[in-house]
Write a protein that holds these residues in place. Sequence first.
Motif, mmCIF file in Angstrom:
data_model
loop_
_atom_site.group_PDB
_atom_site.id
_atom_site.type_symbol
_atom_site.label_atom_id
_atom_site.label_comp_id
_atom_site.label_asym_id
_atom_site.label_seq_id
_atom_site.Cartn_x
_atom_site.Cartn_y
_atom_site.Cartn_z
ATOM 1 N N VAL A 97 -1.670 14.256 1.282
ATOM 2 C CA VAL A 97 -1.971 12.831 1.471
ATOM 3 C C VAL A 97 -2.914 12.640 2.651
ATOM 4 O O VAL A 97 -3.855 11.838 2.591
ATOM 5 N N VAL A 98 -2.698 13.384 3.732
ATOM 6 C CA VAL A 98 -3.602 13.283 4.884
ATOM 7 C C VAL A 98 -5.008 13.706 4.482
ATOM 8 O O VAL A 98 -5.996 13.041 4.827
ATOM 9 N N LEU A 99 -5.119 14.799 3.736
ATOM 10 C CA LEU A 99 -6.442 15.293 3.337
ATOM 11 C C LEU A 99 -7.138 14.371 2.340
ATOM 12 O O LEU A 99 -8.352 14.182 2.414
ATOM 13 N N LEU A 100 -6.380 13.795 1.427
ATOM 14 C CA LEU A 100 -6.992 12.980 0.374
ATOM 15 C C LEU A 100 -7.129 11.496 0.709
ATOM 16 O O LEU A 100 -7.965 10.817 0.112
ATOM 17 N N VAL A 101 -6.322 10.999 1.640
ATOM 18 C CA VAL A 101 -6.333 9.559 1.910
ATOM 19 C C VAL A 101 -6.758 9.253 3.344
ATOM 20 O O VAL A 101 -7.700 8.492 3.580
ATOM 21 N N VAL A 102 -6.077 9.829 4.300
ATOM 22 C CA VAL A 102 -6.271 9.436 5.697
ATOM 23 C C VAL A 102 -7.632 9.866 6.230
ATOM 24 O O VAL A 102 -8.345 9.060 6.834
ATOM 25 N N ILE A 103 -8.006 11.116 6.030
ATOM 26 C CA ILE A 103 -9.285 11.605 6.574
ATOM 27 C C ILE A 103 -10.483 10.882 5.941
ATOM 28 O O ILE A 103 -11.369 10.426 6.673
ATOM 29 N N LEU A 118 0.816 -1.212 0.000
ATOM 30 C CA LEU A 118 0.000 0.000 0.000
ATOM 31 C C LEU A 118 0.851 1.263 0.000
ATOM 32 O O LEU A 118 0.541 2.231 -0.701
ATOM 33 N N SER A 119 1.915 1.266 0.776
ATOM 34 C CA SER A 119 2.778 2.453 0.789
ATOM 35 C C SER A 119 3.488 2.632 -0.550
ATOM 36 O O SER A 119 3.680 3.768 -1.006
ATOM 37 N N SER A 120 3.845 1.540 -1.199
ATOM 38 C CA SER A 120 4.455 1.638 -2.524
ATOM 39 C C SER A 120 3.473 2.212 -3.540
ATOM 40 O O SER A 120 3.836 3.048 -4.371
ATOM 41 N N LEU A 121 2.210 1.783 -3.450
ATOM 42 C CA LEU A 121 1.187 2.326 -4.354
ATOM 43 C C LEU A 121 0.968 3.816 -4.104
ATOM 44 O O LEU A 121 0.848 4.601 -5.060
ATOM 45 N N LEU A 122 0.905 4.220 -2.844
ATOM 46 C CA LEU A 122 0.740 5.637 -2.534
ATOM 47 C C LEU A 122 1.929 6.451 -3.054
ATOM 48 O O LEU A 122 1.754 7.542 -3.604
ATOM 49 N N ALA A 123 3.127 5.941 -2.874
ATOM 50 C CA ALA A 123 4.311 6.636 -3.361
ATOM 51 C C ALA A 123 4.284 6.759 -4.881
ATOM 52 O O ALA A 123 4.607 7.817 -5.433
ATOM 53 N N LEU A 124 3.869 5.684 -5.563
ATOM 54 C CA LEU A 124 3.765 5.730 -7.019
ATOM 55 C C LEU A 124 2.724 6.744 -7.480
ATOM 56 O O LEU A 124 2.920 7.448 -8.469
ATOM 57 N N LEU A 125 1.612 6.819 -6.770
ATOM 58 C CA LEU A 125 0.549 7.738 -7.158
ATOM 59 C C LEU A 125 0.908 9.195 -6.908
ATOM 60 O O LEU A 125 0.571 10.070 -7.706
ATOM 61 N N PHE A 126 1.562 9.478 -5.800
ATOM 62 C CA PHE A 126 1.793 10.862 -5.407
ATOM 63 C C PHE A 126 3.157 11.420 -5.820
ATOM 64 O O PHE A 126 3.376 12.623 -5.706
ATOM 65 N N TYR A 127 4.073 10.607 -6.287
ATOM 66 C CA TYR A 127 5.405 11.115 -6.651
ATOM 67 C C TYR A 127 5.358 12.103 -7.817
ATOM 68 O O TYR A 127 6.066 13.119 -7.776
ATOM 69 N N PRO A 128 4.553 11.865 -8.859
ATOM 70 C CA PRO A 128 4.497 12.878 -9.932
ATOM 71 C C PRO A 128 3.989 14.238 -9.427
ATOM 72 O O PRO A 128 4.479 15.287 -9.868
ATOM 73 N N ILE A 129 3.054 14.227 -8.499
ATOM 74 C CA ILE A 129 2.563 15.483 -7.927
ATOM 75 C C ILE A 129 3.675 16.147 -7.127
ATOM 76 O O ILE A 129 3.836 17.373 -7.181
#
Length: 106
Positions: free
Chosen positions: A80-86, A46-57
């Motif tokens: 990431v906190v606003l878009l994923v965690v909350i 999951l952390s690898s997927l998040l890193a892949l998704l957010f690295y271009p941003i």
Amino acid sequence: MSKISIPEEKNKTRKWILSIFFFAVFFGVFYLFVKILWPFITPIILSSLLALLFYPIYQWLVKILKGRERVAAVLMCVLVVLLVVIPFAGFLGLLSKEAYEFYQDT
């Protein structure tokens, strides 16, 4: 002094036994390594997927902020906190509420 020579057949047997022993130890250590890491596979994926998704941003933010990587990293953490965690926490809250109501009705 004369060297003691080992017959060629005995030498091949010794190499074969050492090879089998090496692979047995290698696969045993590999099995234990996988067994230790297994509980962490889901978070790693999951952390690898998040890193892949957010690295271009993140790269885009660094470019916009003229190379200020620390500021971009802080902004990415907030994003990431606003878009994923909350939203995930809200979903878990709703799910637990529904489970509790289902439990009360049964």
